[in-house]
Design a protein around this motif. Sequence first.
Motif, PDB file in Angstrom:
ATOM      1  N   TYR A  34       0.798  -1.230   0.000  1.00 55.66           N
ATOM      2  CA  TYR A  34       0.000   0.000   0.000  1.00 55.66           C
ATOM      3  C   TYR A  34       0.828   1.277   0.000  1.00 55.66           C
ATOM      4  O   TYR A  34       0.261   2.371  -0.064  1.00 55.66           O
ATOM      5  N   GLY A  35       2.154   1.163   0.117  1.00 56.42           N
ATOM      6  CA  GLY A  35       3.009   2.339   0.125  1.00 56.42           C
ATOM      7  C   GLY A  35       3.574   2.643   1.507  1.00 56.42           C
ATOM      8  O   GLY A  35       3.104   2.140   2.523  1.00 56.42           O
ATOM      9  N   ARG A  36       4.619   3.451   1.523  1.00 58.86           N
ATOM     10  CA  ARG A  36       5.278   3.817   2.786  1.00 58.86           C
ATOM     11  C   ARG A  36       4.307   4.499   3.748  1.00 58.86           C
ATOM     12  O   ARG A  36       4.353   4.283   4.948  1.00 58.86           O
ATOM     13  N   ARG A  37       3.466   5.379   3.223  1.00 54.22           N
ATOM     14  CA  ARG A  37       2.570   6.178   4.068  1.00 54.22           C
ATOM     15  C   ARG A  37       1.712   5.288   4.951  1.00 54.22           C
ATOM     16  O   ARG A  37       1.613   5.497   6.171  1.00 54.22           O
ATOM     17  N   THR A  38       1.101   4.284   4.365  1.00 53.56           N
ATOM     18  CA  THR A  38       0.224   3.396   5.128  1.00 53.56           C
ATOM     19  C   THR A  38       1.007   2.576   6.140  1.00 53.56           C
ATOM     20  O   THR A  38       0.642   2.491   7.322  1.00 53.56           O
ATOM     21  N   GLY A  39       2.099   1.969   5.704  1.00 48.19           N
ATOM     22  CA  GLY A  39       2.874   1.116   6.602  1.00 48.19           C
ATOM     23  C   GLY A  39       3.441   1.868   7.789  1.00 48.19           C
ATOM     24  O   GLY A  39       3.325   1.423   8.939  1.00 48.19           O
ATOM     25  N   LEU A  40       4.042   3.031   7.535  1.00 45.48           N
ATOM     26  CA  LEU A  40       4.666   3.790   8.612  1.00 45.48           C
ATOM     27  C   LEU A  40       3.630   4.396   9.559  1.00 45.48           C
ATOM     28  O   LEU A  40       3.848   4.439  10.781  1.00 45.48           O
ATOM     29  N   THR A  41       2.514   4.845   9.019  1.00 41.43           N
ATOM     30  CA  THR A  41       1.466   5.419   9.872  1.00 41.43           C
ATOM     31  C   THR A  41       0.934   4.384  10.853  1.00 41.43           C
ATOM     32  O   THR A  41       0.824   4.638  12.064  1.00 41.43           O
ATOM     33  N   ILE A  42       0.598   3.192  10.357  1.00 40.79           N
ATOM     34  CA  ILE A  42       0.072   2.131  11.224  1.00 40.79           C
ATOM     35  C   ILE A  42       1.102   1.732  12.269  1.00 40.79           C
ATOM     36  O   ILE A  42       0.771   1.527  13.445  1.00 40.79           O
ATOM     37  N   GLY A  43       2.365   1.641  11.875  1.00 38.25           N
ATOM     38  CA  GLY A  43       3.410   1.254  12.822  1.00 38.25           C
ATOM     39  C   GLY A  43       3.549   2.225  13.979  1.00 38.25           C
ATOM     40  O   GLY A  43       3.629   1.826  15.146  1.00 38.25           O
ATOM     41  N   PHE A  44       3.569   3.523  13.687  1.00 38.32           N
ATOM     42  CA  PHE A  44       3.692   4.521  14.747  1.00 38.32           C
ATOM     43  C   PHE A  44       2.453   4.555  15.646  1.00 38.32           C
ATOM     44  O   PHE A  44       2.558   4.725  16.867  1.00 38.32           O
ATOM     45  N   MET A  45       1.280   4.404  15.053  1.00 38.60           N
ATOM     46  CA  MET A  45       0.055   4.400  15.852  1.00 38.60           C
ATOM     47  C   MET A  45       0.053   3.228  16.841  1.00 38.60           C
ATOM     48  O   MET A  45      -0.340   3.375  18.006  1.00 38.60           O
ATOM     49  N   LEU A  46       0.495   2.065  16.386  1.00 35.34           N
ATOM     50  CA  LEU A  46       0.587   0.904  17.282  1.00 35.34           C
ATOM     51  C   LEU A  46       1.578   1.175  18.415  1.00 35.34           C
ATOM     52  O   LEU A  46       1.356   0.786  19.562  1.00 35.34           O
ATOM     53  N   GLY A  47       2.684   1.841  18.095  1.00 32.38           N
ATOM     54  CA  GLY A  47       3.651   2.192  19.133  1.00 32.38           C
ATOM     55  C   GLY A  47       3.041   3.074  20.200  1.00 32.38           C
ATOM     56  O   GLY A  47       3.290   2.903  21.400  1.00 32.38           O
ATOM     57  N   ALA A  79       6.128   9.257  25.282  1.00 36.37           N
ATOM     58  CA  ALA A  79       6.258   8.324  24.163  1.00 36.37           C
ATOM     59  C   ALA A  79       4.937   8.147  23.426  1.00 36.37           C
ATOM     60  O   ALA A  79       4.901   8.118  22.185  1.00 36.37           O
ATOM     61  N   ALA A  80       3.850   8.013  24.173  1.00 41.57           N
ATOM     62  CA  ALA A  80       2.535   7.821  23.553  1.00 41.57           C
ATOM     63  C   ALA A  80       2.180   9.013  22.661  1.00 41.57           C
ATOM     64  O   ALA A  80       1.779   8.849  21.505  1.00 41.57           O
ATOM     65  N   ALA A  81       2.340  10.216  23.194  1.00 40.27           N
ATOM     66  CA  ALA A  81       2.013  11.417  22.424  1.00 40.27           C
ATOM     67  C   ALA A  81       2.919  11.558  21.203  1.00 40.27           C
ATOM     68  O   ALA A  81       2.464  11.908  20.104  1.00 40.27           O
ATOM     69  N   ALA A  82       4.212  11.245  21.387  1.00 40.28           N
ATOM     70  CA  ALA A  82       5.175  11.411  20.298  1.00 40.28           C
ATOM     71  C   ALA A  82       4.904  10.441  19.152  1.00 40.28           C
ATOM     72  O   ALA A  82       4.915  10.829  17.977  1.00 40.28           O
ATOM     73  N   TYR A  83       4.673   9.176  19.480  1.00 41.58           N
ATOM     74  CA  TYR A  83       4.418   8.188  18.425  1.00 41.58           C
ATOM     75  C   TYR A  83       3.125   8.488  17.669  1.00 41.58           C
ATOM     76  O   TYR A  83       3.072   8.380  16.438  1.00 41.58           O
ATOM     77  N   LEU A  84       2.082   8.848  18.389  1.00 39.45           N
ATOM     78  CA  LEU A  84       0.816   9.147  17.730  1.00 39.45           C
ATOM     79  C   LEU A  84       0.953  10.364  16.809  1.00 39.45           C
ATOM     80  O   LEU A  84       0.392  10.388  15.701  1.00 39.45           O
ATOM     81  N   LEU A  85       1.715  11.355  17.249  1.00 38.17           N
ATOM     82  CA  LEU A  85       1.912  12.545  16.425  1.00 38.17           C
ATOM     83  C   LEU A  85       2.761  12.227  15.192  1.00 38.17           C
ATOM     84  O   LEU A  85       2.493  12.739  14.089  1.00 38.17           O
ATOM     85  N   ALA A  86       3.772  11.383  15.350  1.00 39.44           N
ATOM     86  CA  ALA A  86       4.598  10.978  14.208  1.00 39.44           C
ATOM     87  C   ALA A  86       3.747  10.287  13.149  1.00 39.44           C
ATOM     88  O   ALA A  86       3.887  10.547  11.945  1.00 39.44           O
ATOM     89  N   GLY A  87       2.863   9.388  13.593  1.00 40.84           N
ATOM     90  CA  GLY A  87       1.977   8.701  12.658  1.00 40.84           C
ATOM     91  C   GLY A  87       1.049   9.664  11.939  1.00 40.84           C
ATOM     92  O   GLY A  87       0.811   9.536  10.729  1.00 40.84           O
ATOM     93  N   LEU A  88       0.530  10.649  12.673  1.00 40.18           N
ATOM     94  CA  LEU A  88      -0.381  11.626  12.079  1.00 40.18           C
ATOM     95  C   LEU A  88       0.329  12.468  11.020  1.00 40.18           C
ATOM     96  O   LEU A  88      -0.231  12.749   9.944  1.00 40.18           O
ATOM     97  N   ILE A  89       1.562  12.870  11.295  1.00 41.22           N
ATOM     98  CA  ILE A  89       2.336  13.669  10.334  1.00 41.22           C
ATOM     99  C   ILE A  89       2.530  12.906   9.028  1.00 41.22           C
ATOM    100  O   ILE A  89       2.335  13.450   7.926  1.00 41.22           O
ATOM    101  N   LEU A  90       2.896  11.635   9.121  1.00 39.24           N
ATOM    102  CA  LEU A  90       3.114  10.837   7.918  1.00 39.24           C
ATOM    103  C   LEU A  90       1.814  10.607   7.159  1.00 39.24           C
ATOM    104  O   LEU A  90       1.781  10.647   5.926  1.00 39.24           O
ATOM    105  N   PHE A  91       0.725  10.368   7.890  1.00 41.55           N
ATOM    106  CA  PHE A  91      -0.560  10.124   7.252  1.00 41.55           C
ATOM    107  C   PHE A  91      -1.029  11.334   6.448  1.00 41.55           C
ATOM    108  O   PHE A  91      -1.544  11.203   5.336  1.00 41.55           O
TER     109      PHE A  91
END
Length: 432
Positions: A94-107, A200-212
């Motif tokens: 599905y592309g980098r955007r989808t994979g990286l977003t899901i990964g950070f959200m899980l973190g 960590a929770a806030a940082a990972y969720l924000l990282a995922g949002l930026i990529l999405f």
Amino acid sequence: MSRNHTNGSQQQLDWLHRYSQSPEQQQALYRRTLGVVSVSQVFGGAGLAAGVTVGALLAQQMLGTDAYAGVPSALLTLGSAGAALLVGRLSQRYGRRTGLTIGFMLGGVGAIGIILAAVWSSVWLLFAALLIYGSGTATNLQARYAGTDLASSKQRATAVSMTMVFTTFGAVAGPNLVNVMGNVALSLGIPALAGPFILAAAAYLLAGLILFVMLRPDPLMIAEMLRIQGLQPSAHPAHNRTTPLENKKGIIAGATIMVVTQVVMVAIMTMTPVHMQHHGHGLGEVGLVIGFHIGAMYLPSLVTGLLVDKLGRAVMAVASGVTLLLAGLVAAFAPADSMILLIVALCLLGLGWNLGLISGTALIVDSTEASTRAKVQGSVDVLIALSGAAGGALSGMVVAGSSYPVLSIAGGILSLLLIPVVIWSRSSRQPV
């Protein structure tokens, strides 16, 4: 829903047509992708720093023994292994955007679980949450590949290093906010050692949002279109004419370099906070040492990338082994009350890991193409994570059965394996 799907497909086709027809647009997208990934890495670095700094201490507090202090690191890296596979497969499909977003959200979800485990004093929830939290670590590492999708062979290591440099800002800030976040946690009725995981929770969720939101169009999809059309940029055409055997050899060599450096780094790093606490150092001092260590893992990256691209992957892989050996020796023979020497040892440890990771990553990218790259990269990162899990789990047992100096010396000696690996990788193939 059908109309939205059609509109999305048409937009993707428009993007692909636009970038396949213009080298200038390709370079603009390359730079934009590096910028977006770099911004996300600032927050990703802050997210991973929490587990590195206080994960072992939290387990030690909840379990009441040092023998299993390495378990959090093992679970975190084991969870990152599964996440690396997942993120790699999702990115390929599905592309980098989808994979990286899901990964950070899980973190981010995993970090929230750790906080709840500390509040409820639930060891089993802690272990389960650490596995999920490992997704952030895996995603933070896999994000380094996104910048290479549109890079030529002379830009690949530099592209990796640029994203890693930005990880430094969050990764260094995280450990140095241990006391602050501990006080925040206490004010909320949460154990102090769980405080960094709020960050960590806030940082990972924000990282995922930026990529999405911002990683559009997807660089891997554009790279695949360019490959199909024969337009993928390459400064060394010879890299594109290697045989399958040579490609496989490059993948094996790159993976081995990163696995060895990961084992050595994780093992020594995991037990350093416990070693320090046994000799009277406080949480603030632990955070300072780990902050320097993580800074050394990422801050040299810009220079490292340039050196890897100019001097070659093999030269810098050997430099990694030598640096890790020095780190092990300094850590082993440094007086336990010497903050300066502990900082030197952990900085050398971080630098050795950095050299190995960037040279190994460049070898992997050299040996793959867009149609299979994300899948192979995910599989390699699984091996890296599993090796890190083994190093983290065994480190506590080694120290409990012998000592921290023995662990450090053993890690340094193990790093010398990089030399025969490099010699093998250079046989019957072009220099790297």
